[in-house]
Design an enzyme around this catalytic site. Structure first.
Site, PDB file in Angstrom:
ATOM      1  CD1 TRP A 260      -0.200  -1.598   3.189  1.00 34.21           C
ATOM      2  CD2 TRP A 260       0.105   1.118   3.264  1.00 34.21           C
ATOM      3  NE1 TRP A 260       0.214  -1.045   4.185  1.00 34.21           N
ATOM      4  CE2 TRP A 260       0.622   0.120   4.543  1.00 34.21           C
ATOM      5  CE3 TRP A 260       0.693   2.067   3.304  1.00 34.21           C
ATOM      6  CZ2 TRP A 260       1.598   0.305   5.572  1.00 34.21           C
ATOM      7  CZ3 TRP A 260       1.910   2.925   4.218  1.00 34.21           C
ATOM      8  CH2 TRP A 260       1.760   1.809   5.011  1.00 34.21           C
ATOM      9  CB  CYS A 261       4.553   2.075   1.028  1.00 35.37           C
ATOM     10  SG  CYS A 261       5.115   3.145   0.981  1.00 35.37           S
ATOM     11  CE1 TYR A 262       3.695   8.064  -5.676  1.00 40.80           C
ATOM     12  CE2 TYR A 262       4.979   8.776  -4.252  1.00 40.80           C
ATOM     13  CZ  TYR A 262       4.204   8.864  -5.340  1.00 40.80           C
ATOM     14  OH  TYR A 262       5.175   9.556  -6.479  1.00 40.80           O
TER      15      TYR A 262
END
Length: 478
Positions: A169-171
């Protein structure tokens, strides 16, 4: 010449011959009581003379220590890594200082607050990290997927294991993915893991391998760790001794770093390749951090905030725990023990609120709630002690005392430890009121003379009353 008889005529204290005086039991009793009473009153007066008296007033703060206030602190966070721990200061005038490092020191600690090594150095501040061009296509995976079951196998099989700990989920993890896999594929082509066997790149999904990421103290995503065979685990409590990579994340920079890891570079090359050295630093040995030092803030309402901060990492708020222990928190310049003892002579209770939160623990038990910010509201009041010696006044002590209210607040964003402080516009002025020796002597004389006079009057009344009663009794007999 003046005769002695003329001198005797001005005697104020004429004596009655002893033969003309009469001793009595009542007079003896009153004399003993009067003497004891005089001793008692003398003791009270002496104690009052020796006791320091002060006057307390509240006045408008007229500080002579400038427009800034110093905050000293020593805080221990069992679950916040020194790798990302940041000290920030803000105030109502718009000041916003992030990640203060000049006056701050960090030490890695374990869960029991025990230090696990020397001071943690964040290293030089690098430029903005280059992530390369964004790539939306499908990337062939060149790195191996590591789990809790096969991690140790790869760590002991290859001399160098470089791991990307990420979260889907981390950009920033998604920005790194294409460069990482491209670098992994290139390294496989240049240094085949089966034939060369010196280096391999891996990846760990921290949303799936929570325990593995916790074991390596991963708090920000993505985190790139470099493990070297034979030196990745210490005997001391199983602490991991490896490096963190903080350099650029484009494919070219990653490949340059990987080449530098396996190439037999001479000593001279190590010295000249500053970019590679700056990109690698020892990773935190444990997941906790002790932060100590001081900051200077303006004398307006503001905040001292401890948080996890990074310009190129993401954090999972549900996994952040900002529990902490306050070893020391005080405002203003440090007061020497000698001055404090002298001030306590004037005001015994002074200094009790100078470091009111010292030794306090604020623990958020994860089974109670997540995403919790721990807030402290501090109301600060300046106290000034003025002493007097030989008709001169001098400032003995100047300190800041505070009252505190702490609470756990549900947070929508990344949890922090927040110290909100407000400085009162008023100050407490404590002034010593010295007593003169002449005043003490005058009071002692008044006590002696007053008690002697009153005792004489009482003795006269009692003596005459007894004589009168005897005469009355004698008249009845006739």
């Amino acid at each position: 010449m003046i005769s002695t008889s003329k001198l005797k005529s001005v005697d104020f204290y004429r004596k009655i011959p002893r033969d003309l005086t009469e001793a009595s039991l009542s007079g003896a009793g009153l004399s003993i009581i009067a003497a004891l009473f005089m001793v008692f009153l003398f003791g009270m007066e002496l104690n009052n003379y020796l006791t320091v008296s002060t006057s307390t007033s509240v006045i408008v703060d007229k500080s002579s220590d400038g427009d800034f206030l110093r905050i000293d602190f020593n805080l221990s966070f069992p679950s916040l890594s020194c790798e990302f721990a940041s000290v920030d200061v803000s105030d109502v005038l718009g000041t916003n200082r992030l990640n203060i490092t000049k006056t701050i020191r960090k030490f890695s600690i374990d869960h029991d607050l025990r230090p696990t090594g020397s001071e943690f150095h964040s290293g030089p501040v690098l430029h903005d990290i280059n992530h390369g061009d964004e790539f939306d296509g499908v990337v062939s995976e060149g790195s191996v997927s590591l789990t809790g079951r096969n991690f140790d196998q790869y760590a002991h099989q290859y001399p160098i294991l470089v791991v990307n700990f990420y979260a889907p989920w981390c950009y920033w993890s998604n920005r790194l993915k294409s460069s990482w896999e491209s670098a992994a594929n290139t390294m496989r082509e240049r240094y085949d893991p089966e034939l060369d066997g010196r280096i391999i790149l891996g990846r760990v999904d921290c949303t799936e391998e929570v325990d593995l990421c916790r074991r390596h103290h991963i708090q920000g995503y993505p985190s790139i760790r470099i493990f070297r065979k034979g030196s990745d685990v210490k005997e001391d409590h199983g602490h991991h001794d490896h490096e963190s990579y903080y350099g650029d994340r484009d494919t070219e920079s990653l490949l340059k770093t990987m080449e530098g890891l396996i190439a037999p570079l001479p000593i001279e090359s190590h010295k000249s390749d500053n970019s590679t050295q700056n990109a690698k630093r020892p990773a935190p040995l444990t997941g906790g951090c002790r932060i100590e030092g001081y900051v200077r803030v303006k004398k307006v309402p503001g905040n001292l905030i401890i948080s996890a901060r990074s310009g190129s990492h993401s954090f999972d708020p549900s996994l952040m725990n900002m529990s902490h222990v306050i070893s020391h928190l005080s405002f203003g310049m440090n007061v020497s023990p000698k001055l404090m003892n002298e001030a306590k002579r004037l005001m015994p209770y002074i200094g009790r609120s100078h470091d009111k939160l010292n030794g306090r623990s604020f623990i958020n038990h994860r089974d109670v709630d997540a995403n919790v910010t721990i807030e402290h509201y501090l109301q600060i009041v300046k106290t000034e002690v003025v002493a007097r010696r030989s008709s001169r006044e001098y400032k003995l002590l100047e300190e800041y005392e505070y009252t505190a209210h702490s609470s756990l607040v549900q947070s929508v964003y990344i949890p922090v430890a927040k110290f909100h402080f407000e400085l009162s516009p008023m100050q407490v002025l404590i002034t010593e009121n010295p007593k003169s020796f002449s005043h003490f002597i005058t009071n002692v004389c008044a006590i002696i003379g007053g008690v002697f006079t009153v005792a004489g009057i009482l003795d006269s009344i009692l003596h005459n009353t007894i004589r009168m009663m005897k005469k009355i009794e004698l008249g009845k007999n006739f």
